[in-house]
Each structure stands twice: as C-alpha cells, then as structure tokens.
Write an enzyme that holds these catalytic residues in place. Structure first.
Site: not given
Ligand SMILES: Cc1ncc(C[n+]2csc(CCOP(=O)(O)OP(=O)(O)O)c2C)c(N)n1
Ligand SMILES: Cc1ncc(C[n+]2csc(CCOP(=O)(O)OP(=O)(O)O)c2C)c(N)n1
Ligand SMILES: [Mg+2]
Ligand SMILES: [Mg+2]
Lengths: 338, 413, 338, 413
Positions: C129, C60
């Site tokens: 959330h 972000e």
């Molecule tokens: C600081 C923050 N930004 C955005 C999100 C929303 N979000 C939750 S999971 C995710 C994707 C994460 O991807 P990755 O790190 O590859 O983990 P995976 O879900 O593939 O295990 C996002 C953008 C969040 N939880 N926290």
C-alpha cells in the site's frame, strides 16, 4: 566446442540443465510438441517428456503464477513468454509476487523461476512483436534482469539464471538469434558461424550474472549497450574510426557499475545505446549512474541513442531502430564536444 | 442522457437504515443434498453447486449423508480452535483500537472455514491462504505469540517487519506467505499442485479467496490451469457476502452461485454452509480424496458472513445494515458447533465458559510474552539494517552500499 | 475560494466535470455507494446516480478495459485503482491498449480515460500500500503521467486530465491527502488549511498538463521533485539554510524540460528526490536529461535521493522514505562538492 | 522422478503421421436442438451450450427451428462475401509467399463466422474483432484495395504503416482496430456495450476470440463485467480446434465446451456449427435480440477448423496431420452454402465458377490499384515523419524534436 547460433545455444542450455537437474521443467505457449515459435525448446519434449516440457494455455499471468507455485514446491521452472510484448498480462505476478516472495517471508519462501522472452525489433514484427521492456523490470527490486548479445553468453547466462535461486527475467534479442547484426538493414544477413562468440561448449559452463564485459577495448569514447546494439556499436566504432570501448552490460540488474565507470573514467566520453524507447528507458539509469560516478572525468555530456518515444512502427522499423547511421552520427558529434 | 440508462446495476437487498434481507440466499435444509461417490463424473454432480451442503440443522443436530461422524474429542478440539481464533481476533482488534498495532483483520463469523478445512487436509498438503485464514496458521502450529509478534513487527516478527499485520507465513506448517494482492495465490496453488503431481507425490494444495476476489484475473488462471492439467487442488471461495463495501452481486453472484464458476471448465463445485464445521470438513475431505486419487480440482464455495468490518480501517455502518450479521440465516459457526456438542451431551455452557476464559487468558499471556520482543514504542527494536536482506538470495553490491549509506545516519546519496 | 484538502479538491474536480459534461462517468472498486476507501468520490453517486458512479468488480484489468470501451463509445471515464500497488493487473490494458489505440488506428480510435490512483508511503501501509510506480508508466509512450503535490494543483490537473483526449495516469500521493508533510514523522500532522495551495476555487479551472512549477525560488541548488517530496524539499531548504530552488515536476510525461533545465543552469547543482525505488526510477530520466542539458553549467554531479532498492518495508517506513534527514544530508554534501 | 508423474497432460487425438481423428467432437444432427424463446431464463437453456446448433444437414438441406429462412438473394449475397473473403486470402497469401508483403493471416475455413455474424448485426452495432475476422471488414464496407494497402504499409495504408498486415480498423464501418495482443478487445467490447446501455441506446457490441485466447485474463474480465452489468454484448469464441500448435484441449476444451464458460456467471452459451452460415446467422440474431431487449450477454461458440497455417510464419505439418481439414466433420462452410443454394435451385456450378472468376479478377484489379500507392520496394513511400503523429492528440515537444532529429538524416542525439 561447437558452432551454435543463439537459438541452439539457448536450447543447449536447457538441455544441459534438464539433464543435470531433474527438477528443471519448462513451460510456455507452444514450447512443447512444437518446440517454440523460435524453436528454442525444439526437441526437449521428445527427450524429456511432456511432463517436463509443458505446453501451456495462452495466459501469461497463469504461466508465471503456475511457475511460481512449482518453484515453491521444489521444481526449477523455466517459463517462456512467446514475445516480450506479451509479458504484461504476467506483470503483476512478476512484480507483486515473484519479486517479493523471499522478502516478504523473510527468506522462508522463494521461487527460482527463470522467465525467458524474445525482445527487440528488426524482424518486421510491428509494434507488438518488437518491444524492449527491460526498463520496466530493472526498476523492480527482487528480480534479476539479463540480456545476452551472443550465443556463448546466452548459454552461459541462461545456465546461471536457471541455477540462480533468484528469479530472473531473461530477454533474448531476437534480431540476432541467427546471426550478429550491425544495424545496417541493407547488408545481407550474416551467421554466427564466423563470430568468435558463436563457438560454444557443448556441456555445462556459466557466465556469471551481474558482470558486464568489455567487448571492444578503446580509449576515446565508451559505448555502453546490450543486446543487438552491441554489434551496432562495434560497427559504429569501425565506421567512424573513433577508438571506442564497447561494453556489453549483459545484466541490467544488478548492474556491474565498476566495469562501466572504469571505462568512462578512462575515456571521458560515454554514449549509451539501446533499442527501447528512450524516455525513461534503461539508458536513463545508466546515464544517471555514470554522470555521478564519472563526473570529474567526463569531457562531454553522456549521450543516449535509443528508439524514439513512440511505439515501434511496422513500416518504419529502420527509422525507429537506433542503427548504424544514428549511432555513428551520435558518437561523431560527441567527439566534437570539447 | 443518463436518465435513459438501461444498464443493470446490481444493488444489495439492504443498505444502512433498511431491514436486513437475506431472501436472496438460496438455502437447502440440512441433510438434503446427496453425497456422490468420489469418482463421479463432473456432469453428474452439478447439483452440488446449486444446493447447499449442510449437516447441522436448525436444532443443531447432525444430519444426512455428509455427516462426517466426528467423535466428541474431535469436535471439542475443533471448537477449541475456533474459539482460540476468535479470542485472538478479539484481543488484537482491541489492541489495534488502542493504537498498539497499526492494522488488523478479523475472521469473525468465518472461523469454521479455516478450522474445518485445516482438519480435513493432511499436514503435507500445502495451503495458500487469504488474509482471513488466521485459524489455519493457528491450527497448523503457529504460536499465538508468533502471530502477535508479526502484528507488532518486533524483533521476533517472522516477517522481519516487512509486512503489514496479519500477513503471516509458516514454512514448517506448510502455510504460504500471505500477499496483500488479492487472488494472486490462487494460481500459484495450482502450480504447486501441478508440481506435486509431476513429482508423483500425493500432497495436494488448497487455496482461499473471497467472493469479491473471484473477479480478478488470477481466479481465471487458477481454474484454467487446474482444469487443463487436472491439478490436485482445492480452490475455495469464501463468500462472506461482502468485499469491503460491495456486496457479492458486484462480483457476479447475483445470477448463479460462485460454486458454479468452474462448471464451464469441467471443475465440480460444491456449495457449502460455511458456518457449519461438519459440512465444511466433510466437503473438503471429499474434494481432497478426489484430488488425491487423480480426480482433479474441486471448487468449494463457503457461504458465510463477514461478521466484522473489513479491517480496522473500515466502517461498515456506512454501507450495510448494522444488525445484518444477527439476521444471517446461517448463524454463528462457533455457536452452532457449541450447541451441537451440548445437544450430543459432550459439552456444556459451564465448560464453554471455562474454556473461553482459559483461551482469553492464553491470549493475554501470549500478548505479554509478545511485547517482550518489542512493541511499536518500546524496544527491543528490529535492526533497520535487516531491511536490505532477502531482496535477493545474496545481497548485491548496490544494496550493501545503500545499507552502509542508511547506517551513516540516513544520509542522502 | 474555499479551503480544501486534497481529497476534497479531487472530489470537487469530479463534481465540476460531471456537472459540466454528462459523458463523464466514474468507476472503480468501492467508489460508488461508499465513496471510495479514501473518500475521493464520496457523495458523487448520491448526486449523479449509480449509472454514472459505478461500483466495479475487483478486477483492475477489467476496470481499465471497460473504461477503454466506454471511452471508445463516447464517454469520458475516470477509473479509480484503489492503490497504485494494485494497478499491475491492469498494466497490459494500459500499456498495450490504452496507450496505443490512437497510434495504431492512426487517430481513428482513441479513449480519453483518466486513471486515478493513490500512491506513495508514509501511512504505515506496508509494501503493498506504499508503492510509487510512476517510472513504469512514464516509459510508455501514448499516456500522460501526472502527480500533484497540493490541493490546488490536484483539482486543476485532474480537470485537465479528464478533459484531455489522451489517456492520463494520475497518481495521488496519499501521504499528503490531508495535509502537507515535511518528511519528519516525529512532528505532529498539519492540515492544508494554512497552506496557500489549500485555497481552491470551487468552480472550474485548470492547471495545464506538461508544465512544471518553481515552488521555491533559489540560487544555489535546484531540487527537482514531485508529490510528497515537494514538501520535504522545501523543509530541507529551510533546515539546511541552502538557497534552494525547488521545482515540482507535476507532469512526469510529457516532461517540461525547459523549466527544469533553466533552473539547473542557473544554480549549477541539482538534487533529484522521489519516493520510488531509486534504481531505474523516474529520477534516472530526470538526471539523464539534465546532465545532458546542463552539462557545462553543472558544478557537481546530479544527485538522487529515493527509496532504497528494496520493497517498502512496513516497520522501516521512515528508514525507507527519503525524508528530511536524508534529503538535507544529500544537499549539504552536494554543496561541499566544488 | 518425473517418471512417476501423475499430471494430466492434454494430448490431441492425432499428430503428424496419425490418421485425423475428430471422434472427440460432439455433434448433434441438424435441426435437433430446440430454439428457446428470447426471454428464457439462463438456467432453462443450458442445453444450448452442449448441443450443436445446426441448420444445414449432410445433404445441404436447411432444417429445424433455427432455420432463419433467408431468401435466395440474401443467401447469394452471403455466399459472395464468403467467396470474396477467400479470394482475398488466397491472393494475399501468395503475395506474401512472393515476399511482397511481410506477413499474412488467412481465415480459410472460417469465413462463415464473419459473414453470418456481420449480416445478423446492425450497422450501428460495434464489432471488436480478432485477426481472423477479415470478412467482417469487407462486409462492413472496407474496400479490397484498402485492406491491401494496409498490408502493404503504403501511402494509402489506413494505419499509416504502424501495424502489421491484417491489423485493420474501420471507424466508418464500426469495426474496431485489431490488436496484436490476444483477447484484450473482449472486455473493451463489454465496456462499449455498457456505455451504450448507459446512454440508453440500443446498439450492441460483439467481439471475437479464438479457443486458445479464452485462457487469457481478459476473457474472464469480459465475462464478469458482462454478467454483472448485463451488458448488451455478444461474446464469440471461434473454436477452430488449434491455437498455433496447441489443440483446443490445452485451453481447457477437453472436458466441456467453450460455450459453457459463462454458465457459472449466468451467461447463456450457444454452441453453433461454425461452418453453417444459416446456424450462425440465426444464433447471432437470437443473441442480438436478447441483448437489445435487455436480456444481457450471450456467449457463442463457433465450432470450426483453421483450414490453413496459423500465419505465414507457421508450419502446421510440424504438429498436426496434413489432411486434418479434409476429415473435419463440419466440412467447408463455403462449399456447404454453395451446395445448399444449388439444392434450392438458386445457384449452379456455372454461376459459381463465373462468380469466383469475377471475384478473383476483382481482387487482382484491387491489387493493381493498391500497388499504385506504393509497395515494399517501389514508391510512393509513406513519409517516415508521420511516425511521430498520433502518439498523442497533439505532438508534445519531445516528439517534435525527435522528428527533427530523425529528419536530420537519422542523427544520434
Ligand atoms: C489486486 C488488489 N486489488 C484491490 C485490493 C484492495 N482490497 C483489499 S481487500 C478487498 C476486498 C476483498 O473482498 P473479498 O475478496 O470478498 O474478501 P473478504 O475481504 O470479504 O474476505 C479489496 C478490494 C487488493 N488488496 N488487491
Ligand atoms: C497476449 C498474447 N500472447 C501470445 C500471443 C501470440 N499468439 C498469437 S496468435 C496465438 C494463438 C491464438 O490462438 P486462438 O486464440 O485459438 O486463435 P486462432 O489463431 O486459432 O484464430 C498466440 C499464442 C499474442 N498475440 N498475444
Ligand atoms: Mg468477501
Ligand atoms: Mg484457435
């Protein structure tokens, strides 16, 4: 008892606690070998070693995160953020993590981190060395927010903060590190030597978190304030001759509503003063709470004197700072309201 | 004007409707990557970050220097934990689909990560997991029923209803509380490890983030502090190719492996077949030994694939080929370990089938048990007054009065 | 005119502006190919290409910083932060940079970034959330802070935000993306179809920043609120039969004090409602300002109904959310005050 | 308990009282590092991040493939700008010491960075500098008197009194406004470069941070976004060995050069002698060409030494040996260029002396001129009412009324 300025008092709080509790560690930018840009940790590394007084990389988010992890592993970290203006890179770790750890794990995990940071203007620091962001932390449940206004309280409150199992954000009004300041920049500086709160015990003692203090009793009008402005308020009371009761909030969160409300109910008038930008500042919470608690006793609307709703401009520091003139004018006008 | 754009936009090799295409994945044959001495200098072992440490080959044989030589019993136990993880995920997914819990996240296809690393670490080591490490909680002793009660926010919920489903914690098991905020736990793990070193203990810390989460600031904080203080920590990047709808290239995986991210700070990186329990176990043990002996942090990239949707709120058919997982060259970790055991003569389809049924029934029993402590619609219900607890160590006056106010039939104030 | 829900209205605002102004670009997590986790940017990448609707890394702080740089180089970026709960890693770039660029360079540099982010609870999102951090931004001078409560305003305000040369933080109350919500979780959901503010022009129009709206005229008591709570306030007025004037603040900063104060002076009573944690929340500023402006007309203390001073607990969402029961009880009690 | 600590604490080689010790600095002889083709793949040019690109040797001769072959005129001009930077710094430092400005920061010993890089970039390229890049502002056309008026916060101050001294900006010169917050400008530069690429323009961006600032989150954001979108940007780390009181090892420089920080993302790094104008110029031109041709970002580490205190508020005798700078193996950039010109026969001590005097007098004249627009104690003074401007594009009602209130002799409200 000894004469201490606020820097010495803060240093002494560290010293007392590091001596008493081997789990207390200190980390931050330039806090170790150098002893901090304001010298608040001077001598601690020499005394306790560089494994307990740790020079950190310049990454406020990393410092706070590392402190959280240390706290979870049984240490009691005191993290210094060099200026409150630089706390924002660590904001997420404070708000999303430090403040919520205990809650989200229903008490299984917590981290007793104390975050110390110098705040406020009046030292020609310009807009990035003068901010007072306490309102941004007071709104966040799960942390305590503190700002002392003198050496005695600084030491006693800092010891309470370090001992607290809750995380504490501890703002140090840097303008009064070396002496109280009545808000008139024309006058020569004074030292803490002649101030009763410059008398500080050398050993362990505490000032409890969550308690405000009536620092000047009075009958006509209550000034609710904290930090540097406590001294400006006392000076304004003198200057105007209005019989003001001045209250030092000391802990922004949790707030000692009773001490404040008792006074306002008594005087019927309330002026709130702080250095931060007024709009949405901590003074708004004070005013909102006190108008509710004291509605039927209030003889005039609650006033707020604060920094203007602009950044803190370098050249116009004394026009921005809510100094003696502005505060005096404000309370004079308030006394005219019937 | 934008038609002239010269900006490089990373694009995945396949989108819905396309053939899955994993040609971008650099693979090494099983057994082909050398295993260096634990004391090796970082600069001499950079190759570990570009190769792919694999033990199980395409015929499910264990090969090469990284073979940890686990015995049949250990492998069977590992298989069992992976199967249990999957059985739990299966069931909870369905349960969410039936509207009986509000949300769920599976670890389908990534089960080897939590189990292999759980096995390689010692009980006193502290884990800072992501939301896709449920296997770790199971392996470290959290009961099925307690996992379920957390997902139900019922009277037995370890979180007292305060967290979304899957945000577990286990103080007794030394597994940290999961945060909804990505990557925040990574530098906290480093701080924990620093404290361990300061105290002169030989516990290490481990943490996990996804490929997408490596872009967050906290990833950098973790690496920097780990490198500067040579913290005894294992920093794991679970590269499951996707971060919700964005492929790993959006996080910078297009030009260089995630395992290489720490090299510029002198942190060794190991790129591991994340669907090969033996390889993960072995690499983790190597990194743990290194950390315990004062060798500092290691970054491990676990190359795997997110077999299911991101969460129950997600629909991956909108952004990736439906059958991508089936084409994933590293297969299914559970299937691979099973076949390996069968080939060794230590397992059989029948035993497998039987164990699976057993686990499914354990899960089913646990679910029955869990519901006794309350469901979303049936009591017993958690007492809402508890929502004011644990904000602070002791409840301050304002929360006490708010609690009173709430109990006065939710009156305004 | 068309029927739109809030998601469609927001999408339409993007579409209108991207069509009209080739410098408008969109960036954020999952906003491109996928169209956003709440679908607010769905179809935009197909229409405008992946060089104008850009899937960003999950950072972000990086997203906001990149948007700032783009804005300085002549683009007009609209950045989506997936949930307001995840805006904190970008807090420093917003507070220290985006908000101050124009000021510190005395107008030579500025960056017209709009930051959109879904906020508020009521969707079973749990504590990460569901947050409503508007107070943390309203306190920061140099940015504008907006929260619409319906599709018509959402589109009109978002277009104004994108066109504004000032940075805007634009909160979208996600509970009402698909339909208004009166604060009673027991009732079946309703859609925007039957709501007058669900009628949205397909083309370009604006709703000005900085103006509040009286959404329900009344004489006995003023409810000042914004976002989801606007609908709860209207329902509470109906339920209690109190002749409430309901005001939708719409822009938290700069605040349209006049519309609010005129109403409170008229009714003599004021209840403030928002979803955020009450202590130090935006309602504190509203209360502080209005008690000052309307002191001599107020017949009862200004009340505040808000989220409790705890994180937003997943299971107790409806106990935390200041819903119909709490708001109704609050205004009933206020009417009893003489 | 802490006596058992196993934590690695980075410690500098010398503290006050010790002999300066730069044995940790890895040096390459001038001319010894190959210059690769601009189109080279990152993985083939990793050597650039560990060697040290140098052109001027110990005898002040230009050597090797990186020699940009600048002509006498160009070199004289470069020398002149470096001398002017130093003359300005000298004067302003004294002026602060006399209490006539509130604060100052010198670039003593690092002047080659701003001047060489200013020369290598095109006017349309955008610079996002740190507070130690005053040479860039000068080179890009900001007048001495305007720099001084900024430091005086007087009626001619480009910042209208809003910023600390040295926080310049120049829209006309394409030099961004300096922030008091470290590293924030780094990812902004990447965003600017992305916009340039989106618009199909061939302007590039450049930004500068110190060694200490690389630990900040924004450093990571910049690298990630630059790598993902192959943004046309040059990211410079000015490694002057110190960050206030902490040495470069505290920021992670102990194990690997800062130039290597982007390698894990596929960003090439060049480690350059930061006190060698020719080497810096040449490396910057290489990176700029690469960026302009779509080759993406380059990270340049400029190895130099902070010759003075951190700022006028600092006292380095508290934390480093007094004579460290004199022992710094890469010498003084100004002296080295001067000697190079002399050796070439294009300069002399007399000319140098004369030019220095000329520049000192230019600075002195500018100071006189600057004071006409006001000093800290003498008018004319800036109008405080201006402090309410530029918060927003148009002044909102609350600021208008606050301005009125302030003018009513600073009355409370
Ligand atoms: C600081 C923050 N930004 C955005 C999100 C929303 N979000 C939750 S999971 C995710 C994707 C994460 O991807 P990755 O790190 O590859 O983990 P995976 O879900 O593939 O295990 C996002 C953008 C969040 N939880 N926290
Ligand atoms: C975010 C932030 N944190 C801390 C500071 C205080 N500070 C100012 S300069 C400085 C040291 C920077 O060192 P380095 O990056 O090496 O740059 P140098 O001063 O050596 O040029 C620090 C800690 C700041 N300005 N901003
Ligand atoms: Mg992933
Ligand atoms: Mg430095």
């Amino acid at each position: 008892m000894a004469q201490m300025n606020m820097i010495e008092a803060i240093r002494s709080a560290h010293d007392v606690m590091m001596e008493k509790d081997p789990t207390v560690v200190v980390l931050g930018e330039d806090v170790g070998y150098f002893g901090g840009v304001f010298r608040c940790t001077d001598g601690l590394q020499r005394k306790y070693g560089d494994h307990r007084v740790i020079d950190a990389p310049i990454a406020e988010g990393g410092i706070i995160a590392a402190a959280i992890g240390m706290g979870v592993n049984g240490l009691r970290p005191v993290a210094e953020i060099q200026f409150a203006d630089y706390i924002y890179p660590g904001f997420d770790q404070i708000v999303s993590e430090l403040a919520r750890l205990r809650y989200r794990s229903s008490g299984e995990f917590f981290s007793p981190v104390t975050i110390r940071t110098p705040s406020g203007g009046g030292i020609r620091g310009g807009q990035t060395h003068s901010q007072s962001p306490e309102a941004l932390f007071a709104h966040v449940s799960g942390i305590k927010v503190v700002m002392p206004s003198n050496p005695y309280d600084a030491k006693g409150l800092l010891i309470s903060a370090i001992e607290s199992d809750d995380p504490v954000v501890f703002f140090e009004p840097k303008r009064i590190y070396n002496g109280p300041f009545d808000g008139d920049p024309e006058k020569p500086g004074v030292s803490w030597a002649s101030h009763p709160k410059g008398e500080v015990p050398e050993g362990y003692y505490t000032v409890p978190l969550g308690s405000a203090e009536v620092v000047l009793p009075g009958e006509e009008l209550t000034i609710v304030t904290y930090g540097t402005l406590v001294h400006v308020a006392i000076a304004a009371a003198k200057e105007t001759g209005i019989d003001c009761e001045v209250i030092d909030v000391r802990t922004m969160s949790p707030l000692d509503v009773k001490t404040l409300a008792d006074s306002v109910k008594k005087t019927g008038r309330c002026m709130i003063a702080h250095e931060a930008t007024r709009f949405g500042g901590y003074g708004a919470e004070l005013a909102a709470t006190l108008q509710k608690e004291c509605f039927y006793q209030l003889e005039a609307p609650i006033g707020r004197v604060g920094g203007w709703d602009t950044p803190y401009p370098h050249a116009f520091e004394w026009q921005y700072f809510p100094g003696l003139k502005r505060l005096s004018a404000g309370i004079r006008r308030m006394m005219e309201a019937e | 004007m934008i038609t002239k754009s010269r900006l490089h936009i990373p694009r995945p090799t396949a989108r819905p409707g396309d053939e899955p295409d994993f040609s971008y994945l650099e693979l090494s044959p099983a057994g082909s990557v050398d295993k260096p001495a634990i004391g090796s200098r970082t600069r001499d072992i950079e190759y570990l970050s570009s190769g792919l440490v694999r033990v199980l080959d395409d015929d499910f044989e264990a090969k090469g220097p990284w073979d940890p030589n686990l015995d049949a019993k250990q492998l069977q136990v590992a298989l069992r934990w992976m199967m249990l993880t999957r059985a739990l995920d299966d069931r909870m997914w369905q349960i969410q689909r039936q509207g009986r819990i509000s949300f769920y996240m599976q670890s389908l296809g990534e089960e080897a990560v939590s189990i292999a690393q759980g096995m390689a670490l010692r009980p006193g080591d502290m884990c800072f997991p992501s939301y896709r490490n449920q296997g770790l909680y199971l392996y470290r002793g959290v009961k099925l029923v307690d996992m379920m009660c957390q997902c139900l926010s019922n009277t037995r919920d370890m979180c007292k209803g305060r967290q979304l489903p899957v945000m577990y914690h286990s103080k007794a098991g030394n597994v940290f509380t999961i945060s909804g905020n990505l990557a925040t736990q990574f530098p906290q793990a480093v701080g924990w490890a620093m404290a361990s070193a300061i105290k002169g203990e030989d516990h290490i810390a481990a943490s996990w983030v996804g490929d997408g989460s490596t872009a967050e600031a906290d990833f950098h904080h973790a690496l920097t502090f780990a490198a500067v203080y040579q913290a005894p920590v294992i920093l794991n990047v679970v590269n499951n190719q996707w971060a919700i709808s964005t492929f790993q290239g959006t996080a910078g995986g297009q030009r260089r492996a995630f395992a290489a991210r720490g090299l510029g700070l002198g942190i060794p990186g190991i790129r591991v077949d994340g669907n090969d329990l033996l390889a993960i176990y072995s690499a983790t043990l190597w990194a743990a030994d290194r950390a315990r002996r004062g060798g500092g942090p290691t970054l491990i990239e676990l190359v795997t694939y997110r077999g299911g949707p991101h969460s129950t709120s997600d629909d991956p058919s909108k952004y990736r080929p439906k059958d991508e997982w089936e084409s994933f060259p590293l297969g299914d970790p559970l299937e691979r370990l099973k076949q390996h055991l069968i080939i060794r003569g230590d397992w059989s389809e029948e035993k497998h089938e039987k164990l699976w049924k057993q686990l499914v029934s354990d899960v089913q029993l646990a679910w029955k048990e869990a519901q006794k402590s309350g469901t979303m619609t049936e009591g017993p219900f958690l007492d809402p007054a508890t929502m004011f607890e644990d904000v602070y160590a002791e409840m301050p006056a304002n929360l006490e009065s708010q609690r009173r106010r709430m109990l006065e039939v939710l009156g305004g104030e």
